[in-house]
Design an enzyme around this catalytic site. Structure first.
Site, short mmCIF file in Angstrom:
data_model
loop_
_atom_site.label_atom_id
_atom_site.label_comp_id
_atom_site.label_asym_id
_atom_site.label_seq_id
_atom_site.Cartn_x
_atom_site.Cartn_y
_atom_site.Cartn_z
N LYS A 34 0.84 -1.20 0.00
CA LYS A 34 0.00 0.00 0.00
C LYS A 34 0.87 1.24 0.00
O LYS A 34 0.61 2.21 -0.73
CB LYS A 34 -0.95 -0.02 1.21
CG LYS A 34 -2.08 -1.02 1.08
CD LYS A 34 -2.85 -1.26 2.37
CE LYS A 34 -3.87 -2.39 2.17
NZ LYS A 34 -4.60 -2.76 3.41
N ASP A 61 -11.35 2.51 3.64
CA ASP A 61 -11.57 1.07 3.52
C ASP A 61 -13.05 0.75 3.32
O ASP A 61 -13.41 -0.35 2.90
CB ASP A 61 -11.12 0.38 4.82
CG ASP A 61 -9.86 -0.44 4.66
OD1 ASP A 61 -9.54 -0.83 3.52
OD2 ASP A 61 -9.20 -0.69 5.68
N GLN A 76 -5.01 -1.81 9.53
CA GLN A 76 -4.86 -3.11 8.89
C GLN A 76 -5.46 -4.21 9.78
O GLN A 76 -5.18 -4.28 10.97
CB GLN A 76 -3.37 -3.39 8.61
CG GLN A 76 -3.10 -4.65 7.80
CD GLN A 76 -3.64 -4.58 6.37
OE1 GLN A 76 -3.71 -3.53 5.76
NE2 GLN A 76 -4.07 -5.71 5.86
N1 GUN Z 1 -6.99 -7.13 5.83
C1 GUN Z 1 -7.26 -7.87 4.73
N2 GUN Z 1 -7.83 -7.09 3.79
C2 GUN Z 1 -7.91 -5.85 4.32
C3 GUN Z 1 -8.40 -4.61 3.81
O1 GUN Z 1 -8.91 -4.48 2.70
N3 GUN Z 1 -8.30 -3.56 4.66
C4 GUN Z 1 -7.78 -3.67 5.90
N4 GUN Z 1 -7.74 -2.58 6.66
N5 GUN Z 1 -7.32 -4.79 6.39
C5 GUN Z 1 -7.39 -5.88 5.59
#
Ligand code: GUN
Length: 282
Positions: free
Chosen positions: A53, A120, A97
């Site tokens: 990211k 998100d 996350q």
């Molecule tokens: N863990 C797995 N996929 C995601 C996601 O799309 N966003 C976040 N914040 N955590 C994740």
């Protein structure tokens, strides 16, 4: 006739190029989109996701800040950091996350993020807006699927979309966004009886099962559009989807490969949501 292969990597690249243009326009107004990512603990997959990211942000010109904390971080400290970022004018998106260590409540943590910075699309306000068909931040993987189909000129209107999976991150929002596109939607999951009978009726299958090559050619109607959200390892340790790609592509209308299908779209939509958030503030 073999299927059209939907090149998610190329579509993601096109969208990222467009975002760079929008970011340049924002720069003229003195605004740089900013994303804050919070990572708690040492989970290996999460470390990789967060690194990717961060890299993607740098590539398009989004300012990113990563906050790494040990697994024993208290919930109070985490909520304190989120409150600080909610009030930070340089930050347009906040992402915690997941998964979090067991002593932290994911619900309380997500609730603490300002819905206006919830890029998100996990906050109940954004999920609720999505459910009633309003503009909001939508969960990145399902939103990426919708954008990908749009770019391929595949309309969902009147189509029967069968979603396999009911997670809050993928299955449920994929179903709601398909409904918003005027599809007829069936949601299947691990307790569904005779899954194959369901998928065989589908014009479009969105598979988020989490089992390597779980769906075969015989499970689909000829000409079906197959969207594979799976990220699994096959018997040789090679990355593969939920669908047996080699056999399914013989009769499908269109299919996404793994890797190079849905995957590249997910981070792209995170960048997209962050840029939209900055534009709303500008
Ligand atoms: N863990 C797995 N996929 C995601 C996601 O799309 N966003 C976040 N914040 N955590 C994740």
């Amino acid at each position: 006739m073999t299927a059209a292969i939907i090149d998610g990597k190329a579509i993601a690249g096109d969208i990222r190029t467009e975002l760079k243009g929008e970011i340049t326009e924002l720069a003229d107004k003195g605004v740089t989109p900013g994303l804050a990512v919070i990572l708690v603990g040492e989970d290996q997959a999460s470390q990789t996701y967060v690194r990717n990211k961060d890299k993607a942000c740098a590539e398009v010109g989004i300012h990113s800040e990563i906050y790494r904390y040990p697994a024993d971080l208290s919930e109070e400290e985490l909520l304190q950091k989120i409150a600080e970022l909610n009030n930070d004018d340089q930050i347009h998106g906040i992402l915690v996350q997941l998964p979090l260590p067991a002593h932290l409540s994911e619900d309380r943590v997500i609730d603490a993020i300002s819905p206006e910075k919830d890029v998100d699309g996990f906050h109940p306000v954004n999920v609720g807006k999505m459910a009633i068909g309003k503009e909001a931040f939508y969960s990145c993987t399902p939103y990426g699927i919708i954008k990908m189909l749009e770019r391929e000129n595949i309309s969902l209107e009147g189509k029967h979309v069968v979603v396999i999976g009911r997670s809050n991150i993928v299955g449920k929002p994929a179903a709601l966004l398909s409904l918003k596109e005027s599809a007829t939607v069936t949601v299947c999951h691990s307790r569904t009886k005779d899954l194959s009978a369901m998928t065989k009726q589908a014009d479009v299958v969105i598979a988020a099962v989490g089992k390597a090559k779980f769906l075969k050619k015989e499970d689909f109607k000829p000409g079906a559009i197959i969207i594979d959200v799976g990220m699994n390892r096959d018997e040789n340790g090679k990355l593969c989807g939920d669908v047996d790609f080699e056999s399914a592509k013989e009769t499908a209308g269109a299919i996404t490969p793994v890797p190079g299908g849905v995957g590249p779209m997910t981070i792209t939509m995170l960048l997209y949501n962050t840029v939209q958030s900055a534009k709303q503030k500008a």
